[in-house]
Write an enzyme that holds these catalytic residues in place. Structure first.
Site, PDB file in Angstrom:
ATOM      1  N   HIS A 162     -17.855  25.251  58.486  1.00 43.69           N
ATOM      2  CA  HIS A 162     -18.898  26.250  58.562  1.00 43.69           C
ATOM      3  C   HIS A 162     -18.706  27.001  57.371  1.00 43.69           C
ATOM      4  CE1 HIS A 162     -16.449  29.143  61.405  1.00 43.69           C
ATOM      5  NE2 HIS A 162     -15.720  28.872  60.224  1.00 43.69           N
ATOM      6  N   SER A 197     -12.767  25.093  60.522  1.00 45.35           N
ATOM      7  CA  SER A 197     -13.011  26.290  59.463  1.00 45.35           C
ATOM      8  C   SER A 197     -12.109  26.016  58.354  1.00 45.35           C
ATOM      9  CB  SER A 197     -12.596  27.402  60.058  1.00 45.35           C
ATOM     10  OG  SER A 197     -13.126  28.706  59.479  1.00 45.35           O
TER      11      SER A 197
END
Length: 203
Positions: free
Chosen positions: A124, A99
């Site tokens: 993501h 992330s």
């Protein structure tokens, strides 16, 4: 949970001086991000980056990352500071960079972004929840879409991938090995051992 931080004792002309291990590594221009990214962590890392710039604006900084990600705005504070300061920031993934951790990893100086071979990298799109009146939810939805576009453009800039590829990859959690992250452009090299240091006395 063991929170014991090892101490390092050094001999000086004024006697012994002890440092916690992270403070001693900071003297060598090494910074660590371990665990979640949130405001307090971001403030500490930004402060260390700014301090090292004031110490020597032309000497590289090594930034070791082992993080599952965290708050986007906190991560962007670190990202912006990395781009703002004059020293080049080398990034090294140890363990995982997921992330916001992966964004900070790829934000290092081009050619100086590394990963150890067994590290895991994940990218993501940002996530969030909204509640309240319909108008409030609509405002939050617009904001998270704008944030997604901003993050996508950062990945485009640092990986060299086209926007449509980034958007497709970011649609769901995308896990990569260190070698896959190199192929994608998130890092420059997978390193097994630190390069040998030449003996100055031999020259």
């Amino acid at each position: 949970m063991n929170t014991l931080v090892p101490m390092v004792v050094e001999q000086t002309n004024r006697g012994e001086r002890s440092y916690d291990i992270y403070s001693r590594l900071l003297k060598e221009r090494i910074i660590f991000l371990t665990g979640q990214v949130y405001d307090e962590v971001a403030s500490l890392i930004c402060a260390q980056l700014l301090f090292l710039e004031s110490e020597n604006p032309s000497k590289d900084i090594a930034f070791y990352i082992n993080s599952p990600g965290g708050v986007v705005t906190s991560g962007l504070a670190i990202y912006d500071t990395m781009q703002y300061i004059r020293p080049k920031v080398s990034t090294v993934c140890i363990g995982q960079a997921a992330s916001m951790g992966s964004l900070l990893m790829t934000a290092g100086e081009k050619g100086k972004r590394f990963s150890l071979p067994n590290s895991r990298i994940m990218v993501h799109q940002p996530s969030g929840g909204a509640q309240g009146q319909a108008t409030d939810i609509e405002i939050q939805a617009r904001e998270i879409l704008a944030l997604r576009a901003r993050l996508n453009n950062i990945y485009v800039e640092h990986t060299g991938q086209p926007l449509d590829v980034i958007e497709k990859v970011m649609e769901r959690d995308k896990f990569m090995t260190a070698d896959e992250a190199k192929e994608f452009g998130l890092i420059d090299e997978v390193v097994n051992k630190r390069p040998a240091v030449e003996d100055d006395s031999a020259s």
